[in-house]
Design an enzyme around this catalytic site. Sequence first.
Site, PDB file in Angstrom:
ATOM      1  NE  ARG A  65      -2.342  -1.004   3.627  1.00  0.00           N
ATOM      2  CZ  ARG A  65      -1.973  -0.109   4.447  1.00  0.00           C
ATOM      3  NH1 ARG A  65      -2.313   1.078   4.216  1.00  0.00           N
ATOM      4  NH2 ARG A  65      -1.450  -0.533   5.610  1.00  0.00           N
ATOM      5  CE  LYS A 208      -6.129  -3.900   5.597  1.00  0.00           C
ATOM      6  NZ  LYS A 208      -6.704  -4.416   6.639  1.00  0.00           N
ATOM      7  CG  HIS A 227      -7.375  -3.679  11.491  1.00  0.00           C
ATOM      8  ND1 HIS A 227      -6.071  -3.260  11.572  1.00  0.00           N
ATOM      9  CD2 HIS A 227      -7.432  -4.479  10.396  1.00  0.00           C
ATOM     10  CE1 HIS A 227      -5.486  -3.930  10.723  1.00  0.00           C
ATOM     11  NE2 HIS A 227      -6.414  -4.503  10.030  1.00  0.00           N
ATOM     12  CB  SER A 245       2.244  -6.663  11.467  1.00  0.00           C
ATOM     13  OG  SER A 245       3.113  -7.642  10.641  1.00  0.00           O
ATOM     14  CE  LYS A 249      -5.236  -9.195  12.842  1.00  0.00           C
ATOM     15  NZ  LYS A 249      -5.762  -8.191  12.161  1.00  0.00           N
ATOM     16  CB  THR A 250      -3.264 -14.577  11.297  1.00  0.00           C
ATOM     17  OG1 THR A 250      -3.394 -13.057  10.903  1.00  0.00           O
ATOM     18  CG2 THR A 250      -3.522 -15.434  10.466  1.00  0.00           C
ATOM     19  CG  ASP A 264      -7.600  -7.730   8.283  1.00  0.00           C
ATOM     20  OD1 ASP A 264      -6.656  -7.485   9.131  1.00  0.00           O
ATOM     21  OD2 ASP A 264      -7.709  -6.899   7.196  1.00  0.00           O
ATOM     22  NE  ARG A 329      -0.084  -8.868   2.669  1.00  0.00           N
ATOM     23  CZ  ARG A 329      -0.602  -8.497   3.843  1.00  0.00           C
ATOM     24  NH1 ARG A 329      -1.844  -9.156   4.054  1.00  0.00           N
ATOM     25  NH2 ARG A 329      -0.115  -7.484   4.567  1.00  0.00           N
TER      26      ARG A 329
END
Length: 539
Positions: A65, A208, A227, A245, A249-250, A264, A329
């Site tokens: 991004r 996003k 988020h 990051s 979390k994942t 997400d 990704r």
Amino acid sequence: MTSIAETVQTVQEQLHQEAGIDFSKEIKHNLSVAQLYEDALKNEPGTFLSSAGALITSSGAKKGRSPRDKRIVEEETSARNVWWGPVNTKMSESVFMVNRERAVDYLNTRERLYVLDAFAGWDTKNRIKVRVVCARAYHALFMRNMLIRPTEEELANFGSPDFTIFNAGQFPANRYTTGMTSTTSVSINFKRREMVILGTQYAGEMKKGVFTIMHYLMPKAGVLSLHSSANEGPDGDVSLFFGLSGTGKTTLSADPHRYLIGDDEHCWSDDGIFNIEGGCYAKCIDLSAEKEPEIFNAIRFGSVLENVVFHPQTRLVDYTDKSITENTRCAYPIEYIPNAKLPCVGGHPKNIILLTCDAFGVLPPVAKLDQNQAMYHFISGYTAKIAGTEEGVTEPEATFSACFGQPFLVWHPTKYANMLAEKMSQHKADAWLINTGWNGGKYGVGKRIALKYSRAIIDAIHSGELAKQEYEEYPVFGLQIPKKCPNVPDNVLHPKKAWTGSAAEFDSMVQKLAKLFVDNFKLYQDQASAAVINAGPKV
């Protein structure tokens, strides 16, 4: 039911009327996965088929991004609500129209255009209709995965979209246009309900962008946008996981004993939690079937792999290769995850889990937060970079991202925090701060908290065991630390007891981190209550 030809004609007429898209254009509307594959492989150089059946593609020069090139249009319907500053930079309505015209002019030079009509939000009461107009089959397939795919009946009755994305990412913005800082421009106009992309083919800008749009529209409608990832236990208890990051979390929300609602982006309405997205956008660097089998096995026909390196003959992907980018990704539909909950909705959360990776080694592996502390740490959004990741960085480096997603906020962070506190209070949700970082000393001295301990802590939260334990107050930060937790050694639970260095060293590191928290919170205290400010560390 309306025929496909009639639907395409309606879309064509709408695009001509609203944006000046030529009638001569071939409009490819809501194509199937197979059709999008065929077009991408035939017309887009650098597109290949992986051995597992995923579409491998390139996002061009941009491999991530471009937050510095994001703009929000300053107009009378939203200007008073937007948190203007480093995150939300102003763009005038006239400059937006110049960029929009440039995007439409470019799209009109293409032989074919891809149009996708789909939804953002699984809750039928609160979802929005999104239209994506683009010139690459890759972009259409990516958003087909990331948005919620309409049924035939929903598509026939789609009507006009609530928001339209004009993606002319292959064409640059004019650098001499007022306010442009580069040839890349990503701009959102809430009054026109449009988003325009120029100068970047990175598909994540659309994902996003939709989240930013929902981050404005949902709170305005009294629905909290977050988020976060979310999962649900066999008894219907929902947990929300926040974390930047590298915090886990994942990993920690992917639990084989619980259903995944989403990885997400979520909203919390009067009815409960719902996922904004219809898919997942996973990092692929160092991905393996052993470490993350659910994600690894989701990379198959229908998935989009971005910027990965693969063997030219076998088409086997080398997930360890970072030569193109570290930000490799994959985008895939959420139903490719075996324990995904469909539809992606759940009840009111029982537990709010704020994850941090503290490289200073002084935050406890778990602490129970009261409502004001939850707001304070939610607004702070803390984690730390480790030393050695950048040249000259020898000490851990604190990173703060408001609401654990600062780049996508539209309102002031306290707006989201106040709504979170109200929801927590109304539905009696518990809040927890979990450190998945260092214990026994800072990075380089102590050890990273074992994943099995972090998992045991999460399990104890879900079983209700942790809430029953006896707690002690942690000085300076004022956090409540449990004295015991099933399957976690007692000395690991308290940072001072785990510390391997001197007491003076420990106190110095606590003061250092506390001061970083206090200094960071000065950015928000003009709109935060005294109770929330006082919930922070005492220096």
